[in-house]
Design an enzyme around this catalytic site. Structure first.
Site, PDB file in Angstrom:
ATOM      1  N   ARG A  17      -1.281  24.440  14.230  1.00 32.83           N
ATOM      2  CA  ARG A  17      -2.197  23.480  14.868  1.00 32.83           C
ATOM      3  C   ARG A  17      -1.843  22.028  14.496  1.00 32.83           C
ATOM      4  O   ARG A  17      -2.713  21.180  14.334  1.00 32.83           O
ATOM      5  CB  ARG A  17      -3.661  23.738  14.470  1.00 32.83           C
ATOM      6  CG  ARG A  17      -4.202  25.092  14.833  1.00 32.83           C
ATOM      7  CD  ARG A  17      -4.341  25.264  16.342  1.00 32.83           C
ATOM      8  NE  ARG A  17      -5.120  26.450  16.654  1.00 32.83           N
ATOM      9  CZ  ARG A  17      -4.639  27.690  16.684  1.00 32.83           C
ATOM     10  NH1 ARG A  17      -3.351  27.894  16.448  1.00 32.83           N
ATOM     11  NH2 ARG A  17      -5.421  28.708  16.989  1.00 32.83           N
TER      12      ARG A  17
ATOM     13  N   SER B  88     -12.415  27.544  17.500  1.00 35.22           N
ATOM     14  CA  SER B  88     -12.474  27.533  16.032  1.00 35.22           C
ATOM     15  C   SER B  88     -12.730  26.109  15.551  1.00 35.22           C
ATOM     16  O   SER B  88     -11.975  25.200  15.900  1.00 35.22           O
ATOM     17  CB  SER B  88     -11.150  27.996  15.432  1.00 35.22           C
ATOM     18  OG  SER B  88     -10.819  29.272  15.882  1.00 35.22           O
TER      19      SER B  88
ATOM     20  N   GLU C 134     -10.555  21.772  12.435  1.00 35.42           N
ATOM     21  CA  GLU C 134      -9.483  21.837  13.426  1.00 35.42           C
ATOM     22  C   GLU C 134      -9.817  20.939  14.613  1.00 35.42           C
ATOM     23  O   GLU C 134      -8.942  20.370  15.252  1.00 35.42           O
ATOM     24  CB  GLU C 134      -9.300  23.296  13.895  1.00 35.42           C
ATOM     25  CG  GLU C 134      -7.959  23.560  14.544  1.00 35.42           C
ATOM     26  CD  GLU C 134      -8.069  23.970  15.988  1.00 35.42           C
ATOM     27  OE1 GLU C 134      -7.178  23.612  16.772  1.00 35.42           O
ATOM     28  OE2 GLU C 134      -9.050  24.650  16.346  1.00 35.42           O
TER      29      GLU C 134
END
Ligand code: FAD
Ligand code: EPU
Length: 352
Positions: free
Chosen positions: A178, A252, A348
């Site tokens: 990510r 998420s 995130e």
């Protein structure tokens, strides 16, 4: 970063800049904040024109894709620019590969479906991820055993400082879990305009993520295909992740944290059910959803901010939560995980 491909023309395009626009329908959390200014652009020249008209530093500009990985915590006191660069074009082809250049404003899942229809393999495991193509390299999006870096070839991005379009290759992007240069050292410095993916004519099926095998079996699939894998991923995702059209969320909220093998052994002795996966570097990636659930947050709700009932890693807006409500909840979660397990969670979602 390699070649400067072109300079943008400033051609008095007379871009429309709207004032005090609600961003509620532009973010999947459904947070209602105002952007002081709002505009759309569909190519590099329009973007250059917008920035020239606006004369503001890049830190007061913000690019909107599909809004599925942002948490808006307050009114935005700058120019929100919706990237609407479109187009899907085959730019190169040989016996094994097909290179496809895609506008940053194209919807990611629709692009995946386009690939499936044309039998171009490589993105089937990434079916049903919300958002647009432009953010896919920003985040190095990933799911079900695949990441964008596996099919990434190059991208073109507009540099705020140089006012030029630059090409980035795979190495230039420094992809990680990510992560990319666009989230770190080049944060707020480039606007991604289009991305070229190198897809495969002969599929290399990836069913390494256990749930895919199980779902294919449930579907009664006898012969593997990218269509079947895509459908299996769609089924799994639909069964566990909340649909932002029904409950506001951004997937998420935290990353799965990485810890050393030694730390994992200590935690494993203390918490025998702890979920971790071996990484190639010898470290362990922990399932943050498990940590959060163990702290008692799963299904928690305070006002309209909550922790999803089926996936503790997903924070949700039941209707009228403010960005600050969600952020404060994330802070409480982060602290309780730190207290119980001594593990730091990292958000995130991009906080704006
Ligand atoms: P946005 O939210 O609009 O933007 C994200 C960030 O990138 C912002 O900082 C924005 O300013 C910047 N940005 C966007 N476009 C550009 C551009 N063209 N140039 C420069 N900067 C830009 N992600 C995964 O990786 N895997 C998953 O499995 C996954 N599942 C999800 C499930 C749900 C239900 C939801 C809601 C989200 C999920 N996500 C997942 C997160 C999200 O879908 C991805 O991060 C997606 O790539 C975000 O795309 P977007 O266009 O909505 O980006
Ligand atoms: N788990 C729990 N409780 C929960 C949730 C998860 O115990 O409430 C444990 C379970 O043991 C489960 C494990 O965590 O087996 C992993 O859960 P899941 O398969 O749902 O995946 P995840 O690690 O929570 C990651 C990505 C997702 C991606 C899926 C599938 C991150 C931060 N998230 O989630 O990406 O779709 O794997 O590959 O890496 C996103 O980035 O927004 C996103 C949704």
């Amino acid at each position: 970063m390699t070649v400067v491909t072109n300079f943008c023309k400033i051609a008095n395009l007379q871009m429309k800049i709207e004032q005090n626009i609600s961003l509620k329908s532009f973010n999947t959390f459904g947070i209602d904040v105002l952007a002081k200014e709002f505009a759309r652009f569909s190519n590099a020249d329009e973007l250059a024109e917008l920035l020239t008209t606006n004369h503001k530093p890049p830190t007061t500009n913000f690019i909107l894709g599909g809004g599925s990985n942002i948490l808006l915590t307050k009114d935005y006191d700058g120019l929100a620019m919706k990237n609407e660069v479109k187009g899907i074009q085959v730019v190169n082809e040989d016996a094994h590969h097909i290179d496809v250049r895609v506008g940053a404003g194209e919807n990611w899942h629709q692009f995946v479906m386009h690939c499936i229809q044309h039998n171009w393999a490589g993105v089937e495991n990434l079916s049903l991820i919300p958002g647009n193509v432009g953010a896919s390299p920003m985040q190095n999006i990933g799911a079900y055993g695949a990441e964008i870096k596996d099919v990434f070839y190059s991208l073109e991005a507009y540099s705020y400082t140089d006012k030029k379009v630059c090409t980035f290759t795979l190495n230039d992007c420094e992809f990680g879990y990510r992560e990319s240069v666009f989230k770190r050292k080049y944060k707020n410095q480039f606007v991604i305009l289009n991305v070229t993916y190198r897809l495969n004519k002969q599929p290399k099926f990836n069913t390494s993520y256990g749930a895919i095998e199980q779902e294919l079996e449930k579907m009664g699939v006898k012969e593997l295909s990218i269509q079947a894998i895509s459908q299996a991923v769609i089924n799994i995702r639909s069964s566990k992740l909340p649909d932002p059209k029904v409950i506001g969320n951004a997937g998420s909220f935290f990353k799965n944290p990485e810890i050393s093998n030694a730390q994992f052994s200590i935690l494993n002795a203390q918490f025998p059910g702890i979920v971790g996966y071996n990484l190639p570097n010898g470290n362990i990636k922990l399932a943050a959803g498990w940590l959060i659930e163990q702290c008692g947050w799963k299904g928690y709700r305070k006002g309209d901010a909550g922790c999803h009932t089926q996936q503790a890693l997903v924070l949700v807006n039941y209707g009228a939560a403010k960005g600050s409500d969600i952020y404060n909840l994330s802070e409480e979660i982060l602290q309780s995980v730190k207290e119980k397990f001594g593990v730091n969670l990292e958000r995130e979602v991009n906080i704006i």
